[in-house]
Design an enzyme around this catalytic site. Structure first.
Site, PDB file in Angstrom:
ATOM      1  N   VAL A   1       0.813  -1.229   0.000  1.00 26.72           N
ATOM      2  CA  VAL A   1       0.000   0.000   0.000  1.00 26.72           C
ATOM      3  C   VAL A   1       0.842   1.272   0.000  1.00 26.72           C
ATOM      4  O   VAL A   1       0.331   2.349  -0.283  1.00 26.72           O
ATOM      5  CB  VAL A   1      -1.010   0.065   1.188  1.00 26.72           C
ATOM      6  CG1 VAL A   1      -2.122  -0.935   1.045  1.00 26.72           C
ATOM      7  CG2 VAL A   1      -0.309  -0.033   2.532  1.00 26.72           C
TER       8      VAL A   1
ATOM      9  N   TYR B   1       3.379   4.874  15.407  1.00 24.06           N
ATOM     10  CA  TYR B   1       2.100   4.193  15.143  1.00 24.06           C
ATOM     11  C   TYR B   1       0.951   5.051  15.652  1.00 24.06           C
ATOM     12  O   TYR B   1      -0.035   5.289  14.943  1.00 24.06           O
ATOM     13  CB  TYR B   1       2.115   2.820  15.821  1.00 24.06           C
ATOM     14  CG  TYR B   1       0.814   2.067  15.708  1.00 24.06           C
ATOM     15  CD1 TYR B   1       0.483   1.373  14.556  1.00 24.06           C
ATOM     16  CD2 TYR B   1      -0.100   2.042  16.769  1.00 24.06           C
ATOM     17  CE1 TYR B   1      -0.706   0.668  14.451  1.00 24.06           C
ATOM     18  CE2 TYR B   1      -1.290   1.352  16.680  1.00 24.06           C
ATOM     19  CZ  TYR B   1      -1.590   0.661  15.513  1.00 24.06           C
ATOM     20  OH  TYR B   1      -2.788  -0.023  15.419  1.00 24.06           O
ATOM     21  N   ALA B   2       1.080   5.551  16.895  1.00 24.02           N
ATOM     22  CA  ALA B   2       0.031   6.395  17.481  1.00 24.02           C
ATOM     23  C   ALA B   2      -0.180   7.648  16.628  1.00 24.02           C
ATOM     24  O   ALA B   2      -1.318   8.048  16.347  1.00 24.02           O
ATOM     25  CB  ALA B   2       0.396   6.785  18.911  1.00 24.02           C
ATOM     26  N   ALA B   3       0.947   8.247  16.187  1.00 22.73           N
ATOM     27  CA  ALA B   3       0.852   9.459  15.365  1.00 22.73           C
ATOM     28  C   ALA B   3       0.147   9.151  14.046  1.00 22.73           C
ATOM     29  O   ALA B   3      -0.720   9.912  13.583  1.00 22.73           O
ATOM     30  CB  ALA B   3       2.254  10.006  15.094  1.00 22.73           C
ATOM     31  N   SER B   4       0.490   7.992  13.447  1.00 23.00           N
ATOM     32  CA  SER B   4      -0.138   7.641  12.159  1.00 23.00           C
ATOM     33  C   SER B   4      -1.634   7.437  12.340  1.00 23.00           C
ATOM     34  O   SER B   4      -2.435   7.849  11.500  1.00 23.00           O
ATOM     35  CB  SER B   4       0.516   6.388  11.566  1.00 23.00           C
ATOM     36  OG  SER B   4       0.157   5.229  12.278  1.00 23.00           O
TER      37      SER B   4
HETATM   38  N1  LIG Z   1      -5.145  -5.995  16.727  1.00 20.88           N
HETATM   39  C1  LIG Z   1      -5.308  -4.919  17.493  1.00 20.88           C
HETATM   40  O1  LIG Z   1      -5.257  -5.015  18.721  1.00 20.88           O
HETATM   41  C2  LIG Z   1      -5.569  -3.575  16.862  1.00 20.88           C
HETATM   42  C3  LIG Z   1      -5.923  -2.508  17.694  1.00 20.88           C
HETATM   43  C4  LIG Z   1      -6.166  -1.265  17.150  1.00 20.88           C
HETATM   44  C5  LIG Z   1      -6.076  -1.084  15.777  1.00 20.88           C
HETATM   45  N2  LIG Z   1      -5.731  -2.135  14.973  1.00 20.88           N
HETATM   46  C6  LIG Z   1      -5.659  -1.878  13.534  1.00 20.88           C
HETATM   47  O2  LIG Z   1      -6.404  -2.855  12.844  1.00 20.88           O
HETATM   48  C7  LIG Z   1      -5.862  -2.998  11.526  1.00 20.88           C
HETATM   49  C8  LIG Z   1      -5.625  -4.458  11.229  1.00 20.88           C
HETATM   50  O3  LIG Z   1      -4.660  -4.958  12.137  1.00 20.88           O
HETATM   51  P1  LIG Z   1      -4.649  -6.466  12.620  1.00 20.88           P
HETATM   52  O4  LIG Z   1      -4.696  -6.463  14.086  1.00 20.88           O
HETATM   53  O5  LIG Z   1      -5.632  -7.246  11.854  1.00 20.88           O
HETATM   54  O6  LIG Z   1      -3.139  -6.837  12.246  1.00 20.88           O
HETATM   55  P2  LIG Z   1      -2.511  -7.907  11.264  1.00 20.88           P
HETATM   56  O7  LIG Z   1      -1.055  -7.713  11.356  1.00 20.88           O
HETATM   57  O8  LIG Z   1      -3.093  -9.254  11.568  1.00 20.88           O
HETATM   58  O9  LIG Z   1      -3.039  -7.458   9.815  1.00 20.88           O
HETATM   59  C9  LIG Z   1      -2.467  -6.389   9.095  1.00 20.88           C
HETATM   60  C10 LIG Z   1      -2.350  -6.800   7.640  1.00 20.88           C
HETATM   61  O10 LIG Z   1      -1.806  -5.706   6.887  1.00 20.88           O
HETATM   62  C11 LIG Z   1      -0.849  -6.228   5.974  1.00 20.88           C
HETATM   63  N3  LIG Z   1       0.118  -5.216   5.594  1.00 20.88           N
HETATM   64  C12 LIG Z   1       1.099  -4.662   6.345  1.00 20.88           C
HETATM   65  N4  LIG Z   1       1.818  -3.796   5.627  1.00 20.88           N
HETATM   66  C13 LIG Z   1       1.285  -3.784   4.378  1.00 20.88           C
HETATM   67  C14 LIG Z   1       1.605  -3.088   3.182  1.00 20.88           C
HETATM   68  N5  LIG Z   1       2.636  -2.231   3.112  1.00 20.88           N
HETATM   69  N6  LIG Z   1       0.840  -3.311   2.089  1.00 20.88           N
HETATM   70  C15 LIG Z   1      -0.185  -4.189   2.121  1.00 20.88           C
HETATM   71  N7  LIG Z   1      -0.536  -4.878   3.243  1.00 20.88           N
HETATM   72  C16 LIG Z   1       0.199  -4.681   4.352  1.00 20.88           C
HETATM   73  C17 LIG Z   1      -0.210  -7.382   6.734  1.00 20.88           C
HETATM   74  O11 LIG Z   1       0.458  -8.284   5.857  1.00 20.88           O
HETATM   75  C18 LIG Z   1      -1.410  -7.997   7.436  1.00 20.88           C
HETATM   76  O12 LIG Z   1      -2.026  -8.989   6.634  1.00 20.88           O
HETATM   77  C19 LIG Z   1      -4.592  -2.142  11.481  1.00 20.88           C
HETATM   78  O13 LIG Z   1      -4.908  -0.894  10.902  1.00 20.88           O
HETATM   79  C20 LIG Z   1      -4.257  -1.975  12.952  1.00 20.88           C
HETATM   80  O14 LIG Z   1      -3.521  -0.804  13.181  1.00 20.88           O
HETATM   81  C21 LIG Z   1      -5.474  -3.375  15.480  1.00 20.88           C
END
Ligand SMILES: NC(=O)c1ccc[n+]([C@@H]2O[C@H](COP(=O)([O-])OP(=O)(O)OC[C@H]3O[C@@H](n4cnc5c(N)ncnc54)[C@H](O)[C@@H]3O)[C@@H](O)[C@H]2O)c1
Length: 253
Positions: A64, A155-158
């Site tokens: 992405v 991460y928090a900033a993003s």
């Molecule tokens: N799990 C939590 O506790 C939590 C809490 C708050 C927010 N989030 C947010 O939820 C969303 C999903 O996270 P998750 O917990 O499912 O994590 P995850 O790591 O299981 O999933 C993230 C996915 O994004 C993909 N990815 C990473 N970099 C990429 C790139 N450059 N291009 C394309 N794909 C890419 C990874 O391969 C992975 O499949 C994220 O935005 C995360 O910040 C998660």
């Protein structure tokens, strides 16, 4: 009952966790779903699994943070469907470093993956979203933006940026009847947290979760996916610019 028959939906970060559950739910609700990720093994496995059930999911290997990768996927959607109904900006990475060790490059990578696509993928798909009857964008934020964490500054900033972009884009795109909302997950049991939920320190983290989450448990990725689907559906046509916590009460604890 939600039904996305005939709808075209693009989900970033589709191979794992919340993105994967979101893909599965939209596909089961009859949508044409396209996923972007770099984890090809899990992405292809999900594609085969859903297709074997007669559901429509197409996986793309794309980073992405690379404009040419995004444009390739947008071209595919444009040629095949000539519209897009829902964009879910979900892909993200975290740096897990304390401030003292943090480098410019760590921060740059996080911002490029988590923040810029929320602006520029949206910009690239805008002509396609304009062709939909009920277009919407759902961004995935984080409680970390609101509370902070010692080793997740960038991460928090993003994610704070993602929340701000959601509000601005809701204003900017309202004139096209395109809704823009965000979900704000709390601690969710996805692969990123498996070291806590399934590792040798599982008991310690179970105690932690009881202290920080009102509902005393980890959230499940499907509990975030269902809110994303609701926001994208015809049940939510008067909701835009909202940041909806899906956190078991983490933020009010
Ligand atoms: N799990 C939590 O506790 C939590 C809490 C708050 C927010 N989030 C947010 O939820 C969303 C999903 O996270 P998750 O917990 O499912 O994590 P995850 O790591 O299981 O999933 C993230 C996915 O994004 C993909 N990815 C990473 N970099 C990429 C790139 N450059 N291009 C394309 N794909 C890419 C990874 O391969 C992975 O499949 C994220 O935005 C995360 O910040 C998660």
């Amino acid at each position: 009952m939600m039904d996305f028959r005939g709808k075209v939906i693009l989900v970033t970060g589709s191979s794992s966790g919340i993105g994967r559950s979101t893909v599965e739910l939209f596909a089961e609700l009859n949508a044409h779903v396209i996923g972007i990720d770099m984890n090809d093994e899990w992405g292809k496995e999900l594609e085969s699994k859903l297709r074997s059930k007669g559901l429509d999911f197409t996986y793309f290997h794309s980073d992405v943070s690379k404009i040419e990768d995004l444009k390739r996927v947008v071209d595919y959607i444009s040629e095949k469907y000539d519209k897009l109904d829902v964009l879910v900006n979900n892909a993200a990475i975290a740096e897990w470093k304390y401030f003292e060790e943090l480098t410019y490059e760590d921060c740059e990578r996080v911002i490029r993956v988590n923040l810029f696509p929320t602006i520029f993928l949206t910009k690239f798909v805008l002509p396609l979203l304009k062709k939909s009857q009920n277009a919407s964008i759902i961004n995935v934020g984080s409680v970390t933006a609101e509370r902070g964490e010692d080793n997740l500054l960038c991460y928090a900033a993003s994610k704070g940026g993602v929340h701000a972009i959601t509000i601005s884009l809701a204003r900017i795109l309202a004139k096209y009847n395109i809704r823009v909302n965000a979900v704000i997950p709390g601690p969710i049991d996805t692969p990123i947290n498996w070291v806590r939920t399934r590792g040798p320190e599982k008991a310690k983290w179970e105690q932690w979760i009881k202290q920080v989450v009102l509902l005393s448990r980890w959230g499940k990725p499907e509990e975030v996916a269902s809110v994303i689907a609701f926001l994208a559906s015809d049940l939510a046509t008067f909701i835009t610019g909202s940041l909806i916590a899906v956190d078991g009460g983490y933020l009010i604890r």
